[in-house]
Design a protein around this motif. Structure first.
Motif, mmCIF file in Angstrom:
data_model
loop_
_atom_site.group_PDB
_atom_site.id
_atom_site.type_symbol
_atom_site.label_atom_id
_atom_site.label_comp_id
_atom_site.label_asym_id
_atom_site.label_seq_id
_atom_site.Cartn_x
_atom_site.Cartn_y
_atom_site.Cartn_z
ATOM 1 N N THR A 16 -15.719 53.736 -25.685
ATOM 2 C CA THR A 16 -16.374 52.482 -26.042
ATOM 3 C C THR A 16 -17.612 52.326 -25.168
ATOM 4 N N PRO A 17 -18.589 51.528 -25.609
ATOM 5 C CA PRO A 17 -19.749 51.292 -24.742
ATOM 6 C C PRO A 17 -19.354 50.785 -23.361
ATOM 7 N N GLU A 18 -18.356 49.942 -23.305
ATOM 8 C CA GLU A 18 -17.915 49.423 -22.006
ATOM 9 C C GLU A 18 -17.388 50.544 -21.118
ATOM 10 N N GLN A 19 -16.628 51.464 -21.705
ATOM 11 C CA GLN A 19 -16.109 52.594 -20.937
ATOM 12 C C GLN A 19 -17.242 53.507 -20.476
ATOM 13 N N GLY A 20 -18.178 53.790 -21.371
ATOM 14 C CA GLY A 20 -19.292 54.653 -21.014
ATOM 15 C C GLY A 20 -20.125 54.077 -19.887
ATOM 16 N N VAL A 21 -20.420 52.782 -19.966
ATOM 17 C CA VAL A 21 -21.194 52.120 -18.910
ATOM 18 C C VAL A 21 -20.432 52.169 -17.594
ATOM 19 N N ALA A 22 -19.138 51.869 -17.638
ATOM 20 C CA ALA A 22 -18.337 51.854 -16.417
ATOM 21 C C ALA A 22 -18.292 53.231 -15.762
ATOM 22 N N GLU A 23 -18.138 54.290 -16.563
ATOM 23 C CA GLU A 23 -18.090 55.644 -16.017
ATOM 24 C C GLU A 23 -19.421 56.026 -15.371
ATOM 25 N N ALA A 24 -20.522 55.718 -16.044
ATOM 26 C CA ALA A 24 -21.835 56.065 -15.490
ATOM 27 C C ALA A 24 -22.118 55.272 -14.220
ATOM 28 N N GLU A 25 -21.779 53.991 -14.221
ATOM 29 C CA GLU A 25 -22.004 53.164 -13.030
ATOM 30 C C GLU A 25 -21.141 53.621 -11.866
ATOM 31 N N ALA A 26 -19.893 54.007 -12.148
ATOM 32 C CA ALA A 26 -19.002 54.455 -11.073
ATOM 33 C C ALA A 26 -19.500 55.761 -10.465
ATOM 34 N N LEU A 27 -19.960 56.676 -11.303
ATOM 35 C CA LEU A 27 -20.516 57.929 -10.794
ATOM 36 C C LEU A 27 -21.758 57.654 -9.959
ATOM 37 N N PHE A 28 -22.610 56.775 -10.434
ATOM 38 C CA PHE A 28 -23.829 56.433 -9.702
ATOM 39 C C PHE A 28 -23.485 55.859 -8.325
ATOM 40 N N ALA A 29 -22.582 54.894 -8.299
ATOM 41 C CA ALA A 29 -22.226 54.256 -7.030
ATOM 42 C C ALA A 29 -21.594 55.252 -6.071
ATOM 43 N N GLY A 30 -20.750 56.151 -6.611
ATOM 44 C CA GLY A 30 -20.069 57.107 -5.756
ATOM 45 C C GLY A 30 -21.003 58.127 -5.130
ATOM 46 N N VAL A 31 -22.104 58.445 -5.795
ATOM 47 C CA VAL A 31 -23.013 59.472 -5.294
ATOM 48 C C VAL A 31 -24.224 58.866 -4.582
ATOM 49 N N PHE A 32 -24.828 57.846 -5.191
ATOM 50 C CA PHE A 32 -26.073 57.294 -4.662
ATOM 51 C C PHE A 32 -25.887 55.976 -3.905
ATOM 52 N N GLY A 33 -24.764 55.300 -4.129
ATOM 53 C CA GLY A 33 -24.526 54.012 -3.492
ATOM 54 C C GLY A 33 -25.236 52.890 -4.228
ATOM 55 N N ARG A 35 -25.974 49.776 -6.979
ATOM 56 C CA ARG A 35 -25.959 49.662 -8.430
ATOM 57 C C ARG A 35 -27.249 50.221 -9.035
ATOM 58 N N PRO A 36 -27.159 50.727 -10.257
ATOM 59 C CA PRO A 36 -28.373 51.180 -10.943
ATOM 60 C C PRO A 36 -29.160 49.987 -11.471
ATOM 61 N N ASP A 37 -30.385 50.253 -11.912
ATOM 62 C CA ASP A 37 -31.179 49.208 -12.552
ATOM 63 C C ASP A 37 -30.722 48.940 -13.979
ATOM 64 N N GLY A 38 -29.946 49.838 -14.533
ATOM 65 C CA GLY A 38 -29.428 49.669 -15.883
ATOM 66 C C GLY A 38 -28.738 50.923 -16.350
ATOM 67 N N ALA A 72 -27.020 56.148 -16.015
ATOM 68 C CA ALA A 72 -27.290 55.033 -15.098
ATOM 69 C C ALA A 72 -28.471 55.431 -14.222
ATOM 70 N N VAL A 73 -29.496 54.587 -14.163
ATOM 71 C CA VAL A 73 -30.753 54.972 -13.517
ATOM 72 C C VAL A 73 -31.240 53.869 -12.585
ATOM 73 N N ARG A 74 -31.801 54.287 -11.451
ATOM 74 C CA ARG A 74 -32.450 53.350 -10.522
ATOM 75 C C ARG A 74 -33.785 53.943 -10.088
ATOM 76 N N VAL A 75 -34.817 53.124 -10.174
ATOM 77 C CA VAL A 75 -36.163 53.565 -9.812
ATOM 78 C C VAL A 75 -36.265 53.753 -8.297
ATOM 79 N N ARG A 76 -37.021 54.753 -7.888
ATOM 80 C CA ARG A 76 -37.310 55.012 -6.481
ATOM 81 C C ARG A 76 -38.756 54.620 -6.170
ATOM 82 N N SER A 77 -39.069 54.542 -4.907
ATOM 83 C CA SER A 77 -40.434 54.191 -4.490
ATOM 84 C C SER A 77 -41.311 55.432 -4.303
#
Length: 421
Positions: A16-33, A35-38, A72-77
């Motif tokens: 489901t979209p909710e599952q997909g978002v949760a999986e991508a966000e969890a992977l992002f947080a676990g590796v990069f720390g 939250r993503p920008d979206g 899941a993506v977050r912009v860098r400077s």
């Protein structure tokens, strides 16, 4: 065919979209720390009919799968890119946007990272401005190696994310897409796959992922990449497209695909046209008689008849619901497409032929291989109430022949790439 029916076919259901978002966000947080920008996603695709005609200028008719790649993506400077997937979380790919280049250059990108990094490179090459660096975590439920465009799903999810984050304003929304802008993104994703990843693709997969709509098939004219939305509301007609991942190796890298494409190009030259679509309305036998070799004649016969079949299939869908005589005519076109791919284009393998033949025997309304062939997937148009029975019969037929167990993907036409969170 065997009378034995497998008790539990292997299904691969979409997250489901909710599952997909949760999986991508969890992977992002676990590796990069943090939250993503979206989170953005894009679907895989399956082609209903119109196979091996894209590079010949014909019509294709893909639909978007419910299975999607989430990023899941977050912009860098700075201009750094960091990329991770569940398979690479212990070895994050780090790249410099200023150093990325085409395959074979000093800036060549290796592995799966070439697809998302290539999209950023292609957008800049298209003159769309200087992009920021970013951290991105990919999670996908599009089956790999099945001919269902998992790479295009990754590219297109990255494209809509960068479009949003860099303020390019090309995509619009999934509900109100900007068709012209999405065409620009299709070109960027195609160039990423061609130039950076080094894979030969004509834009069918990316067009489907970015431009398909829920409840519709996408009529794609490969002469100019123009599109039309064709109603294809399978649930309303009590139908389902059963995708059968044969798990036979799906490889186009052994020269077979290139050989067929080269044969078509040479045939077009001999016939005095730029693309074989230009002879699709000529007398077929007279056209074939001009060609010097039997193999070439068979390849051209497939292309011309497949272009005609796709036109006829679209016309049936435009007439109304898939029922009665319309359903019978559509089934005959799907069957004829597979037979042509097997006999004239010679791109099937035993697993594809068994999947298709068994589906027909068990009552499918037409079945055919889909994608490039030489492995990959088949599709069967089935009554939704009969889908499980037909899948079980195909699984049993595979078991009897000692094939790898197939995977089944019940499918109705999904929506295009867009933002999820």
């Amino acid at each position: 065919m065997t009378d034995r029916i497998a008790s539990s076919p292997d299904y691969h259901h979409a997250a489901t979209p909710e599952q997909g978002v949760a999986e991508a966000e969890a992977l992002f947080a676990g590796v990069f720390g943090g939250r993503p920008d979206g989170v953005w996603s894009a679907p895989g695709r399956v082609n209903v009919i119109g196979e091996h005609v894209d590079y010949n200028g014909g019509l294709c008719l893909p639909i978007a799968l419910p299975h999607r790649a989430y990023v899941a993506v977050r912009v860098r400077s700075d201009r750094r890119i960091r990329l991770v997937s569940p398979q690479t979380r212990d070895a994050v790919d780090e790249l410099d946007l200023d150093a990325i280049g085409p395959k074979g250059s000093a800036g060549e990108v290796h592995g799966w990272a070439a697809y998302p990094a290539g999209v950023a490179w292609a957008l800049e090459q298209a003159g769309l401005g200087r992009l920021p660096g970013f951290d991105a975590a990919l999670w996908s439920c599009v089956p790999l190696g099945s001919g269902l465009s998992s790479s295009a799903a990754l590219e297109c999810s990255m494209a809509v994310a960068l479009d949003d984050l860099a303020g390019l304003s090309l995509a619009g929304t999934a509900e109100q897409p900007d068709e012209r802008g999405r065409g620009v993104l299709v070109d960027a994703c195609r160039r990423a796959e061609n130039d950076v990843a080094g894979a030969n693709t004509g834009g069918l997969d990316q067009s489907a992922s970015l431009r398909c709509r829920t409840g519709h098939a996408l009529e794609l004219d490969c002469r100019d990449m123009s599109t039309a939305q064709i109603p294809f509301d399978l649930p309303a007609d009590g139908l389902e497209l059963l995708v059968i991942n044969t798990r036979a190796p799906h490889q186009l890298v052994d020269g077979q695909y290139a050989e067929r494409r080269a044969t078509c190009e040479e045939a077009a030259r001999l016939l005095g046209v730029g693309l074989l679509v230009e002879v699709a309305d000529r007398d077929l036998e007279e056209t074939l008689a001009i060609l010097p070799a039997d193999v070439m004649r068979r390849r051209v016969r497939h292309v011309v008849t497949e272009i005609r079949r796709t036109r006829d299939f679209v016309a049936i869908l435009r007439e109304g619901a898939l029922e009665g005589g319309r359903l019978d005519r559509a089934a005959a076109l799907l069957d004829a497409s597979h037979d042509s791919l097997r006999d004239d284009y010679q791109v099937t393998v035993p697993e594809l032929d068994v999947a298709v033949g068994t589906a027909r025997e068990l009552g499918a309304h037409g079945a055919r291989m889909t994608g490039g062939g030489f492995g990959g997937s088949a599709i069967a148009l089935v009554d939704r109430s009969e889908s499980t029975r037909i899948a079980a019969g195909i699984a049993a037929a595979f078991a009897d022949r000692g094939f790898n167990a197939p995977q089944f993907i019940p499918t109705v036409p999904g929506g295009p790439a867009g933002r999820d969170a």
